[in-house]
Design a protein around this motif. Sequence first.
Motif, PDB file in Angstrom:
ATOM      1  N   ASN A  13      29.965  35.444  55.360  1.00 31.04           N
ATOM      2  CA  ASN A  13      29.534  34.059  55.521  1.00 31.04           C
ATOM      3  C   ASN A  13      29.523  33.607  56.992  1.00 31.04           C
ATOM      4  OD1 ASN A  13      28.604  31.673  54.220  1.00 31.04           O
ATOM      5  ND2 ASN A  13      30.609  30.729  54.507  1.00 31.04           N
ATOM      6  N   VAL A  14      29.060  34.488  57.878  1.00 28.63           N
ATOM      7  CA  VAL A  14      28.991  34.136  59.296  1.00 28.63           C
ATOM      8  C   VAL A  14      28.005  32.984  59.472  1.00 28.63           C
ATOM      9  CG1 VAL A  14      28.337  34.933  61.602  1.00 28.63           C
ATOM     10  CG2 VAL A  14      29.642  36.439  60.075  1.00 28.63           C
ATOM     11  N   LYS A  15      28.450  31.961  60.160  1.00 28.54           N
ATOM     12  CA  LYS A  15      27.653  30.757  60.397  1.00 28.54           C
ATOM     13  C   LYS A  15      27.622  30.443  61.885  1.00 28.54           C
ATOM     14  CE  LYS A  15      27.050  29.634  56.019  1.00 28.54           C
ATOM     15  NZ  LYS A  15      25.849  30.107  55.396  1.00 28.54           N
ATOM     16  N   PRO A  16      26.641  29.656  62.337  1.00 27.02           N
ATOM     17  CA  PRO A  16      26.631  29.239  63.742  1.00 27.02           C
ATOM     18  C   PRO A  16      27.944  28.559  64.119  1.00 27.02           C
ATOM     19  CG  PRO A  16      24.534  28.726  62.717  1.00 27.02           C
ATOM     20  CD  PRO A  16      25.458  29.177  61.603  1.00 27.02           C
ATOM     21  N   GLY A  17      28.475  28.941  65.285  1.00 28.88           N
ATOM     22  CA  GLY A  17      29.706  28.363  65.779  1.00 28.88           C
ATOM     23  C   GLY A  17      30.970  29.024  65.279  1.00 28.88           C
ATOM     24  N   ALA A  18      30.852  29.982  64.374  1.00 31.50           N
ATOM     25  CA  ALA A  18      32.021  30.618  63.757  1.00 31.50           C
ATOM     26  C   ALA A  18      32.749  31.554  64.714  1.00 31.50           C
ATOM     27  CB  ALA A  18      31.590  31.404  62.515  1.00 31.50           C
ATOM     28  N   THR A  19      34.012  31.787  64.386  1.00 30.57           N
ATOM     29  CA  THR A  19      34.799  32.838  65.029  1.00 30.57           C
ATOM     30  C   THR A  19      34.821  34.007  64.063  1.00 30.57           C
ATOM     31  OG1 THR A  19      36.189  31.321  66.291  1.00 30.57           O
ATOM     32  CG2 THR A  19      37.099  33.500  65.852  1.00 30.57           C
ATOM     33  N   VAL A  20      34.399  35.167  64.561  1.00 33.44           N
ATOM     34  CA  VAL A  20      34.246  36.362  63.737  1.00 33.44           C
ATOM     35  C   VAL A  20      35.079  37.487  64.328  1.00 33.44           C
ATOM     36  CG1 VAL A  20      32.585  38.091  62.902  1.00 33.44           C
ATOM     37  CG2 VAL A  20      31.908  35.689  63.085  1.00 33.44           C
ATOM     38  N   ALA A  21      35.729  38.259  63.475  1.00 29.18           N
ATOM     39  CA  ALA A  21      36.404  39.485  63.908  1.00 29.18           C
ATOM     40  C   ALA A  21      35.737  40.656  63.199  1.00 29.18           C
ATOM     41  CB  ALA A  21      37.895  39.440  63.574  1.00 29.18           C
ATOM     42  N   GLY A  40      24.572  33.466  64.950  1.00 25.75           N
ATOM     43  CA  GLY A  40      25.048  32.292  65.661  1.00 25.75           C
ATOM     44  C   GLY A  40      26.539  32.189  65.877  1.00 25.75           C
ATOM     45  N   ALA A  41      27.285  33.264  65.610  1.00 22.77           N
ATOM     46  CA  ALA A  41      28.738  33.203  65.844  1.00 22.77           C
ATOM     47  C   ALA A  41      28.999  32.853  67.303  1.00 22.77           C
ATOM     48  CB  ALA A  41      29.383  34.536  65.487  1.00 22.77           C
ATOM     49  N   GLU A  42      29.959  31.989  67.518  1.00 23.06           N
ATOM     50  CA  GLU A  42      30.301  31.555  68.874  1.00 23.06           C
ATOM     51  C   GLU A  42      31.287  32.511  69.535  1.00 23.06           C
ATOM     52  OE1 GLU A  42      32.773  27.851  70.717  1.00 23.06           O
ATOM     53  OE2 GLU A  42      31.139  27.359  69.351  1.00 23.06           O
ATOM     54  N   ARG A  43      32.218  33.010  68.744  1.00 24.35           N
ATOM     55  CA  ARG A  43      33.232  33.933  69.259  1.00 24.35           C
ATOM     56  C   ARG A  43      33.251  35.156  68.358  1.00 24.35           C
ATOM     57  NH1 ARG A  43      39.511  32.462  70.648  1.00 24.35           N
ATOM     58  NH2 ARG A  43      39.741  34.089  72.221  1.00 24.35           N
ATOM     59  N   ILE A  44      33.176  36.332  68.971  1.00 28.88           N
ATOM     60  CA  ILE A  44      33.181  37.583  68.213  1.00 28.88           C
ATOM     61  C   ILE A  44      34.255  38.484  68.804  1.00 28.88           C
ATOM     62  CG2 ILE A  44      31.849  39.586  67.454  1.00 28.88           C
ATOM     63  CD1 ILE A  44      29.311  37.821  67.910  1.00 28.88           C
ATOM     64  N   ILE A  45      35.239  38.798  67.986  1.00 28.81           N
ATOM     65  CA  ILE A  45      36.355  39.646  68.393  1.00 28.81           C
ATOM     66  C   ILE A  45      36.116  41.042  67.828  1.00 28.81           C
ATOM     67  CG2 ILE A  45      38.851  39.971  68.295  1.00 28.81           C
ATOM     68  CD1 ILE A  45      38.974  36.880  67.589  1.00 28.81           C
ATOM     69  N   ALA A  46      35.873  42.000  68.695  1.00 29.00           N
ATOM     70  CA  ALA A  46      35.654  43.384  68.273  1.00 29.00           C
ATOM     71  C   ALA A  46      36.962  44.151  68.422  1.00 29.00           C
ATOM     72  CB  ALA A  46      34.560  44.028  69.112  1.00 29.00           C
ATOM     73  N   MET A  47      37.313  44.892  67.398  1.00 33.10           N
ATOM     74  CA  MET A  47      38.523  45.701  67.438  1.00 33.10           C
ATOM     75  C   MET A  47      38.118  47.125  67.792  1.00 33.10           C
ATOM     76  SD  MET A  47      40.649  43.954  64.407  1.00 33.10           S
ATOM     77  CE  MET A  47      42.160  44.080  65.336  1.00 33.10           C
ATOM     78  N   SER A  48      38.566  47.600  68.946  1.00 36.69           N
ATOM     79  CA  SER A  48      38.153  48.911  69.428  1.00 36.69           C
ATOM     80  C   SER A  48      39.154  49.460  70.425  1.00 36.69           C
ATOM     81  CB  SER A  48      36.776  48.814  70.099  1.00 36.69           C
ATOM     82  OG  SER A  48      36.418  50.044  70.679  1.00 36.69           O
ATOM     83  N   GLY A  83      46.679  30.821  66.165  1.00 37.01           N
ATOM     84  CA  GLY A  83      47.478  30.971  64.956  1.00 37.01           C
ATOM     85  C   GLY A  83      46.718  30.795  63.656  1.00 37.01           C
ATOM     86  N   ILE A  84      45.428  30.540  63.725  1.00 36.18           N
ATOM     87  CA  ILE A  84      44.650  30.217  62.525  1.00 36.18           C
ATOM     88  C   ILE A  84      44.069  31.449  61.844  1.00 36.18           C
ATOM     89  CG2 ILE A  84      42.609  28.986  61.688  1.00 36.18           C
ATOM     90  CD1 ILE A  84      43.092  27.010  64.043  1.00 36.18           C
ATOM     91  N   GLY A  85      43.481  32.354  62.607  1.00 33.81           N
ATOM     92  CA  GLY A  85      42.750  33.492  62.051  1.00 33.81           C
ATOM     93  C   GLY A  85      41.260  33.242  62.185  1.00 33.81           C
ATOM     94  N   ALA A  86      40.494  34.287  61.969  1.00 32.49           N
ATOM     95  CA  ALA A  86      39.041  34.202  62.105  1.00 32.49           C
ATOM     96  C   ALA A  86      38.417  33.546  60.879  1.00 32.49           C
ATOM     97  CB  ALA A  86      38.455  35.598  62.305  1.00 32.49           C
ATOM     98  N   ASP A  87      37.291  32.866  61.100  1.00 35.03           N
ATOM     99  CA  ASP A  87      36.540  32.273  59.979  1.00 35.03           C
ATOM    100  C   ASP A  87      35.965  33.366  59.084  1.00 35.03           C
ATOM    101  OD1 ASP A  87      36.755  29.575  61.024  1.00 35.03           O
ATOM    102  OD2 ASP A  87      35.265  30.175  62.517  1.00 35.03           O
ATOM    103  N   SER A  88      35.475  34.422  59.720  1.00 31.30           N
ATOM    104  CA  SER A  88      34.822  35.525  59.028  1.00 31.30           C
ATOM    105  C   SER A  88      35.312  36.837  59.629  1.00 31.30           C
ATOM    106  CB  SER A  88      33.299  35.458  59.219  1.00 31.30           C
ATOM    107  OG  SER A  88      32.780  34.234  58.756  1.00 31.30           O
ATOM    108  N   VAL A  89      35.605  37.810  58.756  1.00 31.68           N
ATOM    109  CA  VAL A  89      36.014  39.132  59.226  1.00 31.68           C
ATOM    110  C   VAL A  89      35.155  40.180  58.540  1.00 31.68           C
ATOM    111  CG1 VAL A  89      37.899  40.795  59.460  1.00 31.68           C
ATOM    112  CG2 VAL A  89      38.379  38.342  59.641  1.00 31.68           C
TER     113      VAL A  89
END
Length: 192
Positions: A13-21, A40-48, A83-89
């Motif tokens: 459910n990635v949406k514009p402005g979302a934080t995604v991991a 449209g994700a605003e922040r994207i956290i890649a685990m690598s 402390g919240i967590g990502a909107d979408s992972v």
Amino acid sequence: MLGTGWFAADAANVKPGATVAVVGDGAVGLLGVLSAKQMGAERIIAMSRHESRQKLAHEFGATDIVTERGDEGVERIKQLTNGIGADSVLECVGTRQSMMQAINATRPGGYVGYVGVPHGVSLDGEQLFFSHVHLHGGPAPVRRYLPHLIDLVMKGAIDPGRVFDLTLPLQQVAEGYRAMDERRAIKALVRP
């Protein structure tokens, strides 16, 4: 691979402005980064943990890189999200550790899109119940996305082929699989 990465982002459910991991830095995970950016994700956290994959993740739209895994990876994502967590992972690996990392890194009410083929994954029903996250995934319905994805490629809006970082002749196909297994290549392209 692009269709699978796109499905992971759609299922999450990635949406514009979302934080995604994105859990997983293989071709599908990297294309999940690209897909989240397109959505449209605003922040994207890649685990690598691999420098070449981190570089491509940044080029595809990642804003942050997390090298930790498991509980440490979850903690790092929580730190990055106050402390919240990502909107979408997006879970793009398929192990129990990666699935739990995805679930635990998601904010309450958030979404996990899982496309990693499960091997050795079993989920505790009570733990899942209290995680309060949406789970959706499985084999990607790639045909559903093809017209849009082909259009994006043909217009030059995206270049998913950049995940092919090793080209080999057909006679060396075994070396291509070995290179991917040993993390010397993201994805091998075999030519006749």
